[in-house]
Design an enzyme around this catalytic site. Structure first.
Site, PDB file in Angstrom:
ATOM      1  N   ARG A  18      25.264 -33.459  37.714  1.00 50.01           N
ATOM      2  CA  ARG A  18      24.762 -33.746  39.060  1.00 50.01           C
ATOM      3  C   ARG A  18      25.712 -33.227  40.125  1.00 50.01           C
ATOM      4  NH1 ARG A  18      24.973 -39.033  40.358  1.00 50.01           N
ATOM      5  NH2 ARG A  18      24.228 -38.262  42.348  1.00 50.01           N
ATOM      6  N   ARG A  40      20.918 -40.042  44.025  1.00 51.78           N
ATOM      7  CA  ARG A  40      21.360 -41.215  44.780  1.00 51.78           C
ATOM      8  C   ARG A  40      21.418 -40.948  46.276  1.00 51.78           C
ATOM      9  NH1 ARG A  40      23.332 -46.192  43.455  1.00 51.78           N
ATOM     10  NH2 ARG A  40      25.052 -47.032  44.673  1.00 51.78           N
ATOM     11  N   LYS A  49      29.176 -30.796  47.063  1.00 51.11           N
ATOM     12  CA  LYS A  49      27.918 -31.509  46.822  1.00 51.11           C
ATOM     13  C   LYS A  49      27.555 -32.402  47.989  1.00 51.11           C
ATOM     14  CE  LYS A  49      27.400 -35.642  44.365  1.00 51.11           C
ATOM     15  NZ  LYS A  49      26.225 -36.361  44.842  1.00 51.11           N
ATOM     16  N   ASN A  50      28.533 -33.172  48.468  1.00 51.79           N
ATOM     17  CA  ASN A  50      28.251 -34.160  49.510  1.00 51.79           C
ATOM     18  C   ASN A  50      28.063 -33.541  50.885  1.00 51.79           C
ATOM     19  OD1 ASN A  50      28.334 -36.253  47.656  1.00 51.79           O
ATOM     20  ND2 ASN A  50      30.521 -36.605  47.942  1.00 51.79           N
ATOM     21  N   ARG A  69      24.183 -50.647  46.720  1.00 50.70           N
ATOM     22  CA  ARG A  69      24.518 -49.701  47.785  1.00 50.70           C
ATOM     23  C   ARG A  69      23.470 -49.897  48.868  1.00 50.70           C
ATOM     24  NH1 ARG A  69      25.251 -43.193  46.827  1.00 50.70           N
ATOM     25  NH2 ARG A  69      26.865 -42.855  48.370  1.00 50.70           N
ATOM     26  N   PRO A  70      23.526 -51.027  49.567  1.00 47.69           N
ATOM     27  CA  PRO A  70      22.453 -51.384  50.483  1.00 47.69           C
ATOM     28  C   PRO A  70      22.277 -50.348  51.580  1.00 47.69           C
ATOM     29  CG  PRO A  70      24.387 -52.768  50.843  1.00 47.69           C
ATOM     30  CD  PRO A  70      24.645 -51.989  49.594  1.00 47.69           C
ATOM     31  N   ASP A  93      35.261 -41.501  45.356  1.00 46.42           N
ATOM     32  CA  ASP A  93      34.836 -40.527  44.350  1.00 46.42           C
ATOM     33  C   ASP A  93      36.007 -39.966  43.546  1.00 46.42           C
ATOM     34  OD1 ASP A  93      32.205 -40.829  44.999  1.00 46.42           O
ATOM     35  OD2 ASP A  93      31.967 -38.903  46.002  1.00 46.42           O
ATOM     36  N   CYS A 103      23.376 -42.505  40.206  1.00 41.73           N
ATOM     37  CA  CYS A 103      24.352 -43.274  39.425  1.00 41.73           C
ATOM     38  C   CYS A 103      24.241 -44.764  39.691  1.00 41.73           C
ATOM     39  CB  CYS A 103      25.775 -42.803  39.756  1.00 41.73           C
ATOM     40  SG  CYS A 103      26.093 -41.097  39.308  1.00 41.73           S
TER      41      CYS A 103
END
Length: 417
Positions: free
Chosen positions: A398, A92, A22-23, A121-122, A306, A116
């Site tokens: 997701r 996200r 996914k990532n 999460r700047p 994760d 999520c």
């Protein structure tokens, strides 16, 4: 809304083919907007986040066709540079489109991403890095507008934290330019290497991926290519955690030792036996894991954030006490209260969680509150006595392709209702 119903206590035996990462898929799909010819991606996971990516690409004007795990993207007729808030909120990781659109259209307009709820999460690193490269920003009413009318500047960027998303946005903004950008303290994750490999196949000049210092020498344009997305290391860790609490033997097809760097030690401590061959990873466990002494989430090659939740679920069944320290996100323990509903003994103080293992974990009705925490509840349900119902599985879908089918095919009693 769909839910998983699990009857725990079944041993797992058989083979699971690990999905595409996914990532890795998400930034590569975003990168396709930079290519002036068709891109064909293989091993692209069929999950809701890639569906959202495809919707964004089509909104931008790209032609996208999916045939199972193969996705083709033709961005030659792309004409939009904005992404509607409703699409940004679905995922996200959608902020990665900012660098890609900026690199293609010289301007971009996006809203803050959704997905999520993991606490702050700047995206300050994304914005400050792109600003050093010559981007100008305007923010207001939840929207970020940026442009590079004078082009990307040659620059040296030292990231205060090796952010994966910021590293991706820098690469995507810089790769089609007249400049050279150097990034020190860049993220080293395998997904960064996969993105760089894809872009280099298209004609980019990126060196140093995975080494901490990245060099991006801009090129005029990128061509098309075919690319196979790497296997998903977090999906592999989730299945390993499930096997640890259920017992049995599994072959995880396609996974390599490099993918599991950072997590292998935790499973060795748990007592899992593992062996690699050309097919993938062969693992076996007796269903009663040993404690994992200390897990500290860190940037790659450390233990990935994760993987924390699935491994914590495994530790709930272990002999002895395990300690977790979450160093990446502030709100990454949202699964703890749901695990405790099932009888887990977990004590949280700030970023530290202490897990006292127990064999008295029993089924309950629980709710997924984020992607990886939801996967942890599935792991716990597989090992628990009795019936577990996991609600809000839209979070899980997701990132996990056909989770219930994969587990069911190796002996788990799990159905999607």
């Amino acid at each position: 809304m769909a839910e998983y119903v699990i009857n725990g206590g079944r041993r797992l035996n058989g083979c699971i083919e690990i999905q595409g990462a996914k990532n890795s898929a998400l930034p590569i799909l975003a990168a396709a907007v930079l290519c002036r010819e068709e891109v064909i991606l293989h091993n692209c996971p069929i999950i809701s986040d890639t569906d959202t990516c495809i919707k964004i690409l089509r909104y931008l004007g790209c032609s996208v066709y999916r045939d199972g795990h193969t996705v083709s993207v033709d961005s030659r007729n792309m004409y939009r540079y904005d992404i509607p808030a409703e699409l940004m909120r679905e995922m996200r990781s959608s902020i990665v489109f900012m660098g890609a659109i900026l690199g293609r259209m010289k301007k971009a307009e996006v809203s803050l991403p959704g997905g999520c709820e993991l606490g702050p999460r700047p995206i300050d690193l994304h914005i400050s890095s792109l600003a050093r490269m010559g981007a100008e920003f305007e923010e207001g009413h939840g929207t970020i507008s940026c442009s590079t009318e004078k082009g990307i500047h040659s620059s040296e960027i030292n990231l205060a934290f090796p952010s994966v998303g910021a590293t991706e946005n820098i690469i995507l903004a810089a790769v089609c330019s007249d400049s050279t950008v150097t990034v020190t303290n860049a993220a080293k994750e395998p997904e960064i290497c996969d993105l760089a490999e894809f872009l280099n196949k298209c004609g980019a000049r990126i060196t140093g991926a995975g080494e901490g210092t990245l060099y991006i020498e801009g090129v005029k344009s990128l061509s098309g290519t075919q690319h196979i997305i790497i296997p998903d290391r977090i999906a592999a860790v989730t299945y390993m955690s499930a096997l640890s609490v259920c017992g049995g033997r599994l072959l995880l097809k396609g996974i390599s030792p490099l993918c599991l760097r950072g997590t292998a030690n935790a499973f060795e401590q748990s007592g899992m036996l593992a062996d690699y061959d050309k097919e993938g990873l062969h693992i076996s466990a007796d269903g009663v894991p040993e404690r994992v002494r200390l897990v500290r989430t860190m940037p790659y090659p450390g233990f990935p954030t994760d993987a924390q939740a699935p491994v914590m679920a495994m530790s709930c069944f272990a002999r002895g006490t395990s300690v977790f320290v979450e160093n990446i996100f502030e709100s990454r323990y949202r699964h703890v209260s749901e695990l405790c509903r099932m009888g887990a003994n977990i004590y949280v103080q700030g970023k530290v969680a202490v897990v006292e293992g127990s064999r008295d974990i029993s089924g309950a009705t629980v709710e997924a509150k984020d992607l990886r925490g939801g996967a942890a509840l599935v792991v716990a349900g597989l090992g628990a006595g009795g019936r577990t119902v996991v609600k809000n599985i839209n979070y899980i879908e997701r990132g996990y392709e056909a989770l219930e089918e994969n587990l069911g095919n190796v002996g788990a009693d799990i159905i999607k209702m």
